[in-house]
Structures are given as C-alpha cells and as structure tokens.
Design a protein around this motif. Structure first.
Motif, mmCIF file in Angstrom:
data_model
loop_
_atom_site.group_PDB
_atom_site.id
_atom_site.type_symbol
_atom_site.label_atom_id
_atom_site.label_comp_id
_atom_site.label_asym_id
_atom_site.label_seq_id
_atom_site.Cartn_x
_atom_site.Cartn_y
_atom_site.Cartn_z
ATOM 1 N N ARG A 133 -6.585 -3.673 1.316
ATOM 2 C CA ARG A 133 -5.400 -2.934 1.746
ATOM 3 C C ARG A 133 -4.164 -3.845 1.741
ATOM 4 N N MET A 134 -4.351 -5.105 2.145
ATOM 5 C CA MET A 134 -3.229 -6.045 2.193
ATOM 6 C C MET A 134 -2.639 -6.281 0.807
ATOM 7 N N ILE A 135 -3.471 -6.197 -0.235
ATOM 8 C CA ILE A 135 -2.947 -6.366 -1.597
ATOM 9 C C ILE A 135 -1.852 -5.338 -1.864
ATOM 10 N N PHE A 136 -2.108 -4.096 -1.457
ATOM 11 C CA PHE A 136 -1.140 -3.025 -1.707
ATOM 12 C C PHE A 136 0.058 -3.127 -0.765
ATOM 13 N N ARG B 269 -10.270 2.801 -3.456
ATOM 14 C CA ARG B 269 -10.252 3.669 -2.274
ATOM 15 C C ARG B 269 -9.090 3.310 -1.345
ATOM 16 N N GLU B 270 -8.932 2.011 -1.060
ATOM 17 C CA GLU B 270 -7.859 1.589 -0.160
ATOM 18 C C GLU B 270 -6.488 1.840 -0.785
ATOM 19 N N GLY B 271 -6.369 1.622 -2.107
ATOM 20 C CA GLY B 271 -5.107 1.890 -2.783
ATOM 21 C C GLY B 271 -4.742 3.366 -2.723
ATOM 22 N N LEU B 272 -5.725 4.231 -2.912
ATOM 23 C CA LEU B 272 -5.469 5.668 -2.835
ATOM 24 C C LEU B 272 -5.064 6.072 -1.422
ATOM 25 N N LYS B 273 -5.688 5.468 -0.420
ATOM 26 C CA LYS B 273 -5.321 5.778 0.961
ATOM 27 C C LYS B 273 -3.871 5.372 1.245
ATOM 28 N N VAL B 274 -3.474 4.192 0.738
ATOM 29 C CA VAL B 274 -2.081 3.757 0.917
ATOM 30 C C VAL B 274 -1.141 4.738 0.216
ATOM 31 N N ALA B 275 -1.499 5.138 -1.010
ATOM 32 C CA ALA B 275 -0.650 6.070 -1.759
ATOM 33 C C ALA B 275 -0.512 7.401 -1.021
ATOM 34 N N MET B 276 -1.603 7.863 -0.416
ATOM 35 C CA MET B 276 -1.547 9.142 0.300
ATOM 36 C C MET B 276 -0.724 9.039 1.585
ATOM 37 N N GLU B 277 -0.714 7.857 2.188
ATOM 38 C CA GLU B 277 0.056 7.656 3.422
ATOM 39 C C GLU B 277 1.556 7.629 3.145
ATOM 40 N N LYS B 278 1.926 7.030 1.990
ATOM 41 C CA LYS B 278 3.337 6.788 1.691
ATOM 42 C C LYS B 278 4.000 8.020 1.084
ATOM 43 N N GLU B 279 5.297 7.951 0.989
ATOM 44 C CA GLU B 279 6.089 9.019 0.378
ATOM 45 C C GLU B 279 7.030 8.419 -0.664
ATOM 46 N N GLY B 280 7.505 9.256 -1.553
ATOM 47 C CA GLY B 280 8.566 8.865 -2.465
ATOM 48 C C GLY B 280 8.310 7.600 -3.259
ATOM 49 N N GLU B 281 9.265 6.661 -3.202
ATOM 50 C CA GLU B 281 9.209 5.450 -4.011
ATOM 51 C C GLU B 281 7.998 4.587 -3.681
ATOM 52 N N GLU B 282 7.642 4.495 -2.397
ATOM 53 C CA GLU B 282 6.501 3.653 -2.020
ATOM 54 C C GLU B 282 5.191 4.216 -2.580
ATOM 55 N N ARG B 283 5.053 5.539 -2.587
ATOM 56 C CA ARG B 283 3.851 6.123 -3.194
ATOM 57 C C ARG B 283 3.825 5.834 -4.680
ATOM 58 N N GLU B 284 4.970 6.004 -5.347
ATOM 59 C CA GLU B 284 5.046 5.754 -6.784
ATOM 60 C C GLU B 284 4.731 4.292 -7.107
#
Length: 368
Positions: A249-252, A282-297
């Motif tokens: 998770r820290m990588i992302f 899995r952890e990268g997808l969780k981060v993407a789902m948590e974030k919005e907008g530019e951070e998700r992208e």
C-alpha cells in the motif's frame, strides 16, 4: 534447506508420514445430510440427476427398475472416484510442499481440486504441519496467506473449524496440538486470513478445543499482537502477509506523493516477493477505489505501468481483481463505493490491455 529435514515426531525417531484423516469423535459424519440433498459441502441429489443422460420415466412401458438401480450404482461410483482423486491430490500436494516448500505448485494443485474439498485441504495442511518444526510451520502460515482468492474465506474458516474438531484425535500423536493450532489461528487472524470473529464463533466440544480457542484469544490480545504474532513460530524471518500488504500500500501512497514511477518500480522489486504480486494489485485497486479524480487516475496509471513493464504478470492482475471481488464484503466496510467502482476498473483494465479480456467477475451477494 530446511525443507529436506524430516518431520518431528513425539513417538519415535523415524520420519513421520503424512497421516490419513482420523475418524473424529465429535459426532460429525461425512455422509451427506437430508438424503444427500443438502448440508454444506455435500453434492445434493441434483448432482446424480445431472449425470444422467435422460430423465427416467417410470410410466414408460419399457421401464425396468433394475436399469435404474444399475444407473445409480454407476453414477455413485463416478462420484466416489472423483472424491478419491481429490483426496489423493491433497496427499501428494502436501507431501511435495513439506519437502520442497514451493508455494506456486500448491496453488496450481488446489485449483484442480473441487471447491467442496478445499476446506479438507486446509484441515490436512494444519494437522500435517503440527508434526513438523517451527520453520515448516512458519512456511505453512505463509502458504495460508497465499491461498487468498484461491480458497474462499468461508472455506478457509471451515477448514480451520475442521482442524479444531479433529484436535482430540490429533492430540493422541501430538500432545501439544491445542497450543500449536491456537498459534496457527492467532497468526491467521493477524495476517487477515481468518476474520477476528472466528475467535468467538468457532465451535468447541472438548477440553482440548476449549483450550485451543482460549490460547488463540490470548495470543491475539493487543499486548502481544504487534511483534510477537509475526514471530509466533520463533523464526527470525520477519515477513508476514500483513506487513507485505502494508508495504504494498505504501508504494501507491508514496507514488501519489512524489509521482516517481522509477522509485515505485524499485520499491516493488524490494518487496522480494514476486509470488505476492497479486496482493500488490489488490492494494493498488483498494487505493484507486478510495481516491477520487486525479489521485484515482494516477493510481491506475501506476498499475498500468507495472503491467506494461512486466513487473506484475497478467495472471497476478487477474488474481488480484478476483481477490477484491471475493473480499468485497470486507472491503465495502472501509470503502462503501467499492461495489460500484471496481467493475468500472475491470472494464477499463480490459480495454487498456492490462487485464485479460476473458476475465469475468461477479459481485458476491451481501452476507447476512
């Protein structure tokens, strides 16, 4: 290599063979319930009918009851052969694992075993590991972490419960079995393989099972959790599933801060756990789902880069997505929008080529 060492024995100096299942004294029967039409892990009556080419019409003037009996015998024998093949596959897989310690071979073998028999694999894995030394037990705990997405969470829990149920018989050969199993349980909860509720919901029936669950609760006490459970087998290797997940998770998180793609790739390699890469997804997808907008992208672009640079394989991407879907109930507790966002990530990954087009998914129904 410690995997060439002989298993520990409490009764003789000879190597201990992997034991066959003993009959449990818990009163549980392996026979299908309700005439074979129900009960968790049973085939159900429909399975027999599905194997018949044509339905039997007892009003047919050519009907012969002997033909029906013979057909049932043939179908039943086919089912028994299939069950025997699964049992043999489990035995061989465990023998290979405890001699070689290879994780990938185990995962591949489990996929060839019917889902209804996978809890039995977990049970046999735990019971077999009790006859081995601390290093083998540590390896076993790590293997359990790699089964996430291969064996469903409910079947892993069932396998642990089956091991608890067998404690009375296992203790005849392994006197310290309740304590050993309690450590496996506590470590699995720590590594997020078992849900914490298992500690209170597991069924107990004997003094040994009661002791096992009390010890597991004690090991899971907050005062011990931070460092001791990661080292519950007394080994010096500090790697654990939970620590690796945190590092993934820290990588992302760090990439969102510095946008340094090269540093993220170095951090991924520094995990030194390529067979863990599906958990990185899995952890990268969780981060993407948590974030919005530019951070998700930005998070999605990092995942895409890991695929393009072959740092994470296509099979690990598929496994990572699959693991998210299978863990949807737990993920939704922290990310309520996950059931809506994850399918959109699947479609995007397919269209951009970093997820196989053949990948299919289904959001599991909410557990009651």
């Amino acid at each position: 290599n410690f995997f060439t060492k002989e298993p520990m024995s409490t009764t003789s100096s000879h190597p201990v063979e992997i034991k066959k299942d003993r009959h449990s004294n818990t009163g549980m029967s392996g026979s299908p319930k309700k005439g074979g039409a129900g009960g968790k892990g049973t085939w159900g009556k429909g399975g027999l009918d599905d194997l018949r080419e044509d339905p039997i019409d007892r009003q047919d003037p050519n009907y012969d009851s002997e033909d029906e009996k013979n057909e049932d015998v043939i179908v039943s024998e086919a089912i028994v052969r299939s069950a025997d093949q699964d049992s043999s596959k489990i035995e061989v897989t465990l023998q290979d694992f405890f001699s070689s310690g290879d994780f990938s071979d185990v995962v591949a073998s489990i996929k060839e075993i019917r889902e209804s028999k996978r809890p039995h694999f977990v049970k046999k894995l735990l019971i077999t590991a009790m006859d081995y030394d601390a290093a083998h037990r540590e390896r076993t705990s790590k293997l359990l972490g790699k089964l996430d997405g291969v064996i469903s969470p409910s079947d892993i829990s069932l396998g642990f419960q089956m091991a608890v149920d067998a404690l009375e018989d296992v203790s005849l050969d392994v006197p310290g079995a309740p304590e050993v199993l309690s450590k496996f349980i506590a470590r699995a909860v720590y590594d997020e393989i078992l849900p914490p509720k298992f500690l209170s919901s597991a069924k107990i029936g004997t003094k040994g099972t009661d002791l096992c669950l009390r010890l597991a609760n004690a090991f899971s006490n907050e005062r011990f959790r931070s460092g001791k459970l990661a080292q519950v087998w007394g080994t010096t290797e500090e790697s654990s599933i939970k620590r690796l997940r945190n590092e993934a998770r820290m990588i992302f998180e760090e990439y969102l801060s510095n946008r340094d793609m090269k540093a993220a790739g170095v951090a991924l390699r520094d995990l030194r756990a390529p067979d863990f890469n599906f958990q990185v997804v899995r952890e990268g997808l969780k981060v993407a789902m948590e974030k919005e907008g530019e951070e998700r992208e930005t998070t999605i672009q990092l995942l895409k880069n890991f695929a393009a640079s072959n740092l994470i394989s296509a099979s690990h991407f598929a496994h990572g997505f699959e693991t998210c879907f299978k863990s949807m109930d737990d993920i939704t507790l922290d990310i309520p929008k996950a059931p809506t966002v994850l399918p959109t990530l699947v479609e995007r990954a397919k269209s951009e080529g970093w997820l196989e087009k053949e990948f299919s998914y289904q959001v599991p129904p909410k557990s009651s």
